[in-house]
Design an enzyme around this catalytic site. Structure first.
Site, mmCIF file in Angstrom:
data_model
loop_
_atom_site.group_PDB
_atom_site.id
_atom_site.type_symbol
_atom_site.label_atom_id
_atom_site.label_comp_id
_atom_site.label_asym_id
_atom_site.label_seq_id
_atom_site.Cartn_x
_atom_site.Cartn_y
_atom_site.Cartn_z
ATOM 1 N N GLU A 269 0.890 -1.170 0.000
ATOM 2 C CA GLU A 269 0.000 0.000 0.000
ATOM 3 C C GLU A 269 0.923 1.214 0.000
ATOM 4 O OE1 GLU A 269 -3.546 1.164 0.167
ATOM 5 O OE2 GLU A 269 -3.617 -0.358 1.736
ATOM 6 N N CYS A 303 -1.840 8.986 2.312
ATOM 7 C CA CYS A 303 -1.415 8.412 1.023
ATOM 8 C C CYS A 303 -2.392 8.754 -0.097
ATOM 9 C CB CYS A 303 -1.220 6.913 1.157
ATOM 10 S SG CYS A 303 -2.583 6.102 1.973
ATOM 11 N N GLU A 400 4.986 12.955 -4.684
ATOM 12 C CA GLU A 400 4.222 12.920 -3.442
ATOM 13 C C GLU A 400 4.932 13.790 -2.406
ATOM 14 O OE1 GLU A 400 3.982 9.192 -1.077
ATOM 15 O OE2 GLU A 400 1.841 9.657 -0.964
HETATM 16 P P1 NAP Z 1 9.004 4.599 4.635
HETATM 17 O O1 NAP Z 1 10.467 4.685 4.767
HETATM 18 O O2 NAP Z 1 8.417 3.938 3.469
HETATM 19 O O3 NAP Z 1 8.477 3.908 5.991
HETATM 20 C C1 NAP Z 1 7.385 3.046 6.143
HETATM 21 C C2 NAP Z 1 7.772 1.855 7.009
HETATM 22 O O4 NAP Z 1 8.751 1.054 6.337
HETATM 23 C C3 NAP Z 1 8.409 2.217 8.336
HETATM 24 O O5 NAP Z 1 8.007 1.287 9.329
HETATM 25 C C4 NAP Z 1 9.879 2.092 8.017
HETATM 26 O O6 NAP Z 1 10.698 1.956 9.137
HETATM 27 C C5 NAP Z 1 9.884 0.860 7.166
HETATM 28 N N1 NAP Z 1 11.074 0.691 6.335
HETATM 29 C C6 NAP Z 1 11.904 1.636 5.841
HETATM 30 N N2 NAP Z 1 12.894 1.072 5.119
HETATM 31 C C7 NAP Z 1 12.695 -0.266 5.146
HETATM 32 C C8 NAP Z 1 13.379 -1.385 4.592
HETATM 33 N N3 NAP Z 1 14.487 -1.256 3.852
HETATM 34 N N4 NAP Z 1 12.889 -2.625 4.828
HETATM 35 C C9 NAP Z 1 11.770 -2.786 5.560
HETATM 36 N N5 NAP Z 1 11.087 -1.773 6.116
HETATM 37 C C10 NAP Z 1 11.533 -0.518 5.914
HETATM 38 O O7 NAP Z 1 8.396 6.039 4.751
HETATM 39 P P2 NAP Z 1 9.051 7.324 5.484
HETATM 40 O O8 NAP Z 1 10.515 7.441 5.238
HETATM 41 O O9 NAP Z 1 8.622 7.290 6.879
HETATM 42 O O10 NAP Z 1 8.331 8.475 4.684
HETATM 43 C C11 NAP Z 1 8.885 8.901 3.440
HETATM 44 C C12 NAP Z 1 7.810 9.185 2.451
HETATM 45 O O11 NAP Z 1 7.023 8.029 2.241
HETATM 46 C C13 NAP Z 1 6.791 10.210 2.892
HETATM 47 O O12 NAP Z 1 7.234 11.512 2.710
HETATM 48 C C14 NAP Z 1 5.637 9.855 2.026
HETATM 49 O O13 NAP Z 1 5.788 10.400 0.765
HETATM 50 C C15 NAP Z 1 5.711 8.361 1.931
HETATM 51 N N6 NAP Z 1 4.803 7.677 2.869
HETATM 52 C C16 NAP Z 1 3.697 7.124 2.377
HETATM 53 C C17 NAP Z 1 2.818 6.495 3.246
HETATM 54 C C18 NAP Z 1 1.565 5.876 2.761
HETATM 55 O O14 NAP Z 1 0.670 5.627 3.539
HETATM 56 N N7 NAP Z 1 1.458 5.585 1.491
HETATM 57 C C19 NAP Z 1 3.073 6.440 4.607
HETATM 58 C C20 NAP Z 1 4.266 7.005 5.086
HETATM 59 C C21 NAP Z 1 5.112 7.619 4.195
HETATM 60 P P3 NAP Z 1 11.264 3.312 9.824
HETATM 61 O O15 NAP Z 1 10.122 3.797 10.616
HETATM 62 O O16 NAP Z 1 12.420 2.964 10.626
HETATM 63 O O17 NAP Z 1 11.618 4.226 8.692
#
Ligand code: NAP
Ligand code: MG
Length: 500
Positions: A269, A303, A400
């Protein structure tokens, strides 16, 4: 003196936050991480540390997998469908008893307004478990009449996938945890769920309620830690059979690659850049507040946020002027203030990311009608921002942003909707879309033509546990919620019996 509308901190939240570093929930117990390492979680309204949590790593994931496996083969396998339903319902009841504490924790950790956590996040989360409690007893295979032989009897069973890994983001921490857990538990799986590093608290509190509800130990394991370590360990673990992820498209791609090592099932998602289209025959008393809520709800950290706003040129100036006047009056402040409508962004990192987009928008030639400058405070505040003079190719119209920033663009074909559909679909993403019109034929035509997993007509951001949600294109695949999520967490076994 101005009347204070700041919420008094619930005594259960005080106790929760002050009884030492928060532990991982593994095998039905709260345990320290094996490394003993911890990290801080902060209040985005002030930048101050709220509390400390243990940092899970690969070894902790392995420990959780062992606990989950014991439960899968042992105690959980003896729990009937009806009992699974009762456990989910009991958990929902406990969440209701603890609703205020959960709402406050979510607001403190994420920053979002208490009015939203009380009236959206927490009730939706509770309802989600109740919905899947009902499904637990309605999952079954079928008897199939085959033509292979008159005395060959065939039927199917729907069995759980087994050990499931779930990785959630920080924008709706508790709600995302329930979206993941509800269907997985109703269908009899065991789970290792990792919270986002920015927002671990409500899920740890939920773990206490899971323990109290009486789920057998090891059925649900909740760990706090970082993505590249704990998250990656879940994705790479050979005994985990499925991974469900919500977050960025960038990380979604990494997860899909890494999950291939043992051909885990994957559901993703991911991000969006959703078009919200206002036709000139719209009911503006609904379209204008709807477009505002579509982008500013949860500070735009949604999102499916309606971040590309297409308004017909005949009504563009009026719609934008009304939206600007309303947006500039939205009260921004700490989430714990009941009068706050827009809180801070979740983190320093997100604040910097969105601030950079504000600057980039201006550099590319767009003009902020309101907002446009980050606030100079200790918290991570960005004011609601509406950009006009936006071209489809600009980064603020394509990427985004995940903040309270909308790119507004006029369009001018009305009868022939081909051009606006082309522009709306001209995106790598396809999570959601909005359409505002009073012409029922146009509403359906446009809804059918949009490449999006959800289309809202004359409404936006409507959600229900019964209605599937998920992406087209690079917004991911798999559908959460409704009966569709059951597919993610079950596998079908065909059984042949020779009656001769
Ligand atoms: P993200 O890095 O995609 O984080 C989402 C989840 O994935 C977190 O629990 C994160 O852990 C984990 N994660 C990160 N790298 C991973 C890896 N290599 N393997 C497994 N899990 C991993 O998102 P973010 O950095 O928090 O946000 C960055 C951007 O993502 C936002 O600015 C936004 O554009 C987008 N975003 C989208 C949604 C959505 O609902 N579609 C939600 C959040 C963010 P950590 O918490 O340690 O990073
Ligand atoms: Mg936090």
């Amino acid at each position: 003196m101005e009347k204070t509308t700041t919420v008094a901190v619930d005594s259960r939240v005080e106790v929760f936050l002050h009884d030492g570093p928060k532990k991982l929930f593994i095998g039905g117990e709260f345990v320290e991480s094996l490394s003993g390492r911890t990290f801080d979680t902060t209040n985005p309204a002030t930048g101050e540390v709220i509390t400390t949590v243990y940092e899970a790593d690969k070894e902790d994931v392995s420990r959780a997998v062992e606990a989950a496996e014991r439960a899968l083969k042992g105690s959980w396998s003896k729990v009937t469908a009806s009992e699974r339903g009762k456990l989910l319902w009991k958990l929902a009841d406990l969440m209701e008893e603890h609703a205020e504490a959960l709402a406050q924790l979510e607001t403190l950790d994420n920053g979002k307004p208490i009015q939203e956590t009380r009236h959206a996040d927490i009730p939706l989360a509770i309802d989600h478990f109740r919905y899947y409690a009902g499904w637990a007893t309605k999952i079954h295979g079928e008897v199939i009449d085959n033509s292979a032989g008159v005395n060959l009897f065939t039927y199917t069973r729907r069995e759980p996938v087994g050990i499931v890994g779930q990785i959630i983001p920080w924008n709706f921490p508790l709600l995302m945890a329930t979206w993941k857990l509800g269907a997985a538990l109703a269908t009899g799986n065991v789970v290792i769920l990792k919270t986002a590093e920015q927002t671990p608290l409500s899920a740890i509190y939920l773990a206490e309620l899971i323990q109290e509800a009486g789920f057998p130990e090891g059925v649900v394991n909740i760990i706090t830690g970082y993505g590249p370590t704990a998250g990656a360990a879940i994705v790479q673990h050979q005994r985990i059979r499925k991974v469900a992820f919500t977050g960025s498209t960038e990380v979604g791609k990494v997860i899909m690659q890494q999950a291939s090592s043992n051909l885990k099932r994957v559901s993703l998602e991911l991000g969006g850049k959703s078009p919200n289209i206002i036709f000139p025959d719209a009911d503006f008393t609904k379209a204008i507040p709807g477009a505002l809520m579509g982008i500013f709800f949860n500070q735009g950290q949604v999102c499916c946020a309606g971040s590309r706003l297409f308004v017909h040129k005949k009504v563009f100036d009026n719609v934008l002027s009304d939206m600007t006047s309303y947006a500039s009056k939205l009260k921004q402040g700490p989430g714990m203030d009941e009068s706050t409508r827009i809180g801070p962004l979740v983190s320093d990192k997100q604040f910097t990311r969105v601030s950079n987009y504000l600057q980039r928008g201006v550099e590319e030639g767009a003009s902020p009608l309101t907002g446009g400058q980050p606030l100079d405070t200790n918290g991570f505040f960005i004011p609601p921002t509406i950009f006009a003079d936006v071209q489809d190719h600009m980064s603020i119209a394509r990427e985004e942003i995940f903040g309270p920033v909308v790119a507004a663009m006029p369009f001018d074909d009305e009868e022939h909707i081909t051009d606006i559909i082309r522009r709306a679909n001209d995106s790598e993403y396809g999570l959601a879309a909005g359409v505002w019109t009073t012409d029922i034929r146009k509403a359906h035509k446009v809804a059918h033509a949009l490449e999006a997993g959800t289309v809202w007509v004359n409404c936006y951001n409507a959600f229900d546990a019964a209605v599937p949600f998920g992406g087209y294109k690079q917004s991911g695949f798999g559908r959460e919620m409704g009966s569709y999520a059951l597919e993610l967490y079950t596998q079908v076994k065909s059984i042949w019996i020779n009656l001769d």
